[in-house]
Design a protein around this motif. Sequence first.
Motif, mmCIF file in Angstrom:
data_model
loop_
_atom_site.group_PDB
_atom_site.id
_atom_site.type_symbol
_atom_site.label_atom_id
_atom_site.label_comp_id
_atom_site.label_asym_id
_atom_site.label_seq_id
_atom_site.Cartn_x
_atom_site.Cartn_y
_atom_site.Cartn_z
ATOM 1 N N GLN A 342 0.870 -1.169 0.000
ATOM 2 C CA GLN A 342 0.000 0.000 0.000
ATOM 3 C C GLN A 342 0.909 1.222 0.000
ATOM 4 O OE1 GLN A 342 -1.827 1.336 3.774
ATOM 5 N NE2 GLN A 342 -3.803 0.894 2.828
ATOM 6 N N ILE A 343 0.654 2.177 -0.909
ATOM 7 C CA ILE A 343 1.494 3.372 -1.042
ATOM 8 C C ILE A 343 0.690 4.592 -0.637
ATOM 9 C CG2 ILE A 343 2.759 4.853 -2.668
ATOM 10 C CD1 ILE A 343 3.435 2.371 -4.276
ATOM 11 N N GLY A 344 1.301 5.458 0.165
ATOM 12 C CA GLY A 344 0.634 6.662 0.634
ATOM 13 C C GLY A 344 0.531 7.730 -0.430
ATOM 14 N N GLN A 345 -0.232 8.770 -0.142
ATOM 15 C CA GLN A 345 -0.403 9.883 -1.063
ATOM 16 C C GLN A 345 0.886 10.695 -1.162
ATOM 17 O OE1 GLN A 345 -3.172 10.574 -2.988
ATOM 18 N NE2 GLN A 345 -3.878 8.583 -2.235
ATOM 19 N N ALA A 346 1.151 11.204 -2.351
ATOM 20 C CA ALA A 346 2.321 12.055 -2.560
ATOM 21 C C ALA A 346 2.030 13.468 -2.068
ATOM 22 C CB ALA A 346 2.691 12.065 -4.036
ATOM 23 N N GLY A 347 3.091 14.253 -1.959
ATOM 24 C CA GLY A 347 2.910 15.672 -1.687
ATOM 25 C C GLY A 347 3.367 16.138 -0.325
ATOM 26 N N SER A 348 3.502 15.244 0.643
ATOM 27 C CA SER A 348 3.911 15.674 1.983
ATOM 28 C C SER A 348 5.398 15.401 2.193
ATOM 29 C CB SER A 348 3.098 14.949 3.053
ATOM 30 O OG SER A 348 3.303 13.554 2.965
ATOM 31 N N GLN A 349 5.987 16.166 3.100
ATOM 32 C CA GLN A 349 7.407 15.997 3.423
ATOM 33 C C GLN A 349 7.534 15.307 4.768
ATOM 34 O OE1 GLN A 349 9.756 19.611 3.608
ATOM 35 N NE2 GLN A 349 11.618 18.498 3.118
ATOM 36 N N CYS A 350 8.329 14.257 4.814
ATOM 37 C CA CYS A 350 8.565 13.507 6.041
ATOM 38 C C CYS A 350 9.416 14.349 6.991
ATOM 39 C CB CYS A 350 9.273 12.204 5.693
ATOM 40 S SG CYS A 350 9.698 11.169 7.116
ATOM 41 N N PRO A 351 9.263 14.177 8.295
ATOM 42 C CA PRO A 351 10.150 14.872 9.237
ATOM 43 C C PRO A 351 11.631 14.611 8.980
ATOM 44 C CG PRO A 351 8.276 13.974 10.405
ATOM 45 C CD PRO A 351 8.173 13.466 8.996
ATOM 46 N N CYS A 352 11.955 13.491 8.323
ATOM 47 C CA CYS A 352 13.360 13.222 7.992
ATOM 48 C C CYS A 352 13.854 14.135 6.876
ATOM 49 C CB CYS A 352 13.549 11.757 7.597
ATOM 50 S SG CYS A 352 13.015 11.350 5.909
ATOM 51 N N GLY A 353 12.922 14.810 6.191
ATOM 52 C CA GLY A 353 13.281 15.725 5.111
ATOM 53 C C GLY A 353 12.943 15.212 3.726
#
Length: 473
Positions: A342-353
């Motif tokens: 299952q793949i999440g939605q694109a567009g957000s930035q992870c706290p890791c950068g």
Amino acid sequence: MSTINITETAPIRNVEADAARSEEIEPFIRYSQRKKAESRPAQARLRRRWDFEKRHVRRAVWQLEQETDRAQLLRIRELVDRAFVSHRFYRDLYASVGYEPGAIVTWDDYEALPVINKRALIDGGFGEDVEAMYPAGMLHSARTSGSSGLNMTIYQDDASVEYRHVLYMRHCELMLRDTLQPTDWRYGIYFVAERYTSLLGDYPFVTVSQDVPVDILIRNLAEVRPRLVLTLPSALQRLAETRIDLQEFGVQAVGTNSERSTKEERLHYSDTLGVPVLDEYSSEEMSLIAYECGERRYHLVEDSGRFDVHGADEEGYGHLVGTSFGNASMPFIRYDQGDVVQIGQAGSQCPCGSRFRVLTSFRGREDEALADGQGTVAADAVLGLCDATLVDAEANVLQYQIVQTARDRVVLRAQPIDRALGLETRPVRKFVATLPSLFENVRMNVTVEQTDDFDRFASGKRRLIIVAMDGAR
């Protein structure tokens, strides 16, 4: 850009000899037996490429989704057109659906291409055709079977191998959360030696056997003082049992690969060994697919390939279908290697950068799913229960394996840490009592078997879940 004389005739650095600082480790050092051996000109070329491209590949992790999307589509257009012209397999396949060069303009065009798998490539003689296209000795090769039991040789040209290696060096930096220095040792515990043991003496990489006795391994780690250790989870398990602090040996991170491990196992190893233990998801066909960041999220490696879910159900689970950017000579396009994700939605930035998309759930191979009448119990549900029970220190379980031997029978095969204590522990009893609740259509019987001998794939990798309905493993 560095100016390195690639015609220089000096021998390459003997990294293995440098790492074998005592006679006891020598029998366990892995030496490369690849048909195409590393050479000084090849090392020099890769060193120049790393020096030239490292800033770009580091930056790619943080770039906006639109930039990544655009770069991927451009690469796919070129890759598909070249495959159509150069490879009989793709020419016949794509001609059957009316494809013509230049037809890919949008992602919809790409997604209209047929999905292929290993069986189709083998039956179509793809590997044999690729081998015949190149002069003898020009291509690198690797054999793969995975869990499918279907053996196939993967061929790569020099440029493809180098591209994969550049991305892998960045992957090492992501695990370290820091720049990889030319003097930094990387230390592998694996079946085969790394393809490149150094880049003109810098970035040394030594590999030892996964069967090395743990006391000898610890002494060699103390001598070599690698910054990064890359290992099979099953080999790391024996190291973690000693409860040593790897920071004392200069180790800053551990990467796991090739075998299935769970998040709880890796968290346990991280706590025990004193350094982050992070996983990678890869295959010979696709190269790097995803990496685990410090936030414990799996990011798709978006410049290693294009990865999507095909045939998703209402929860978003489907087969991972990918196109690798790391193999121009033997392209894998819209390739299904049998993993359900299952793949999440694109567009957000992870706290890791990282802005690379996140693989939110990995159910594993279809053949890992336990049979439940006409349905199945996904591997991630079973391994989640293992995390909650068998990984617990009170369980007294060193390693385990879940084997379904009949429609209504599952065996927990486990090796105890303390033989005197055995497997009659509270967490093991909880596992036995809870596993049947995961089955809706079958009244499951669960038994426990103590063993030191675990079934593995033909490659030697461990197997956590086995469905052997005829009793044969």
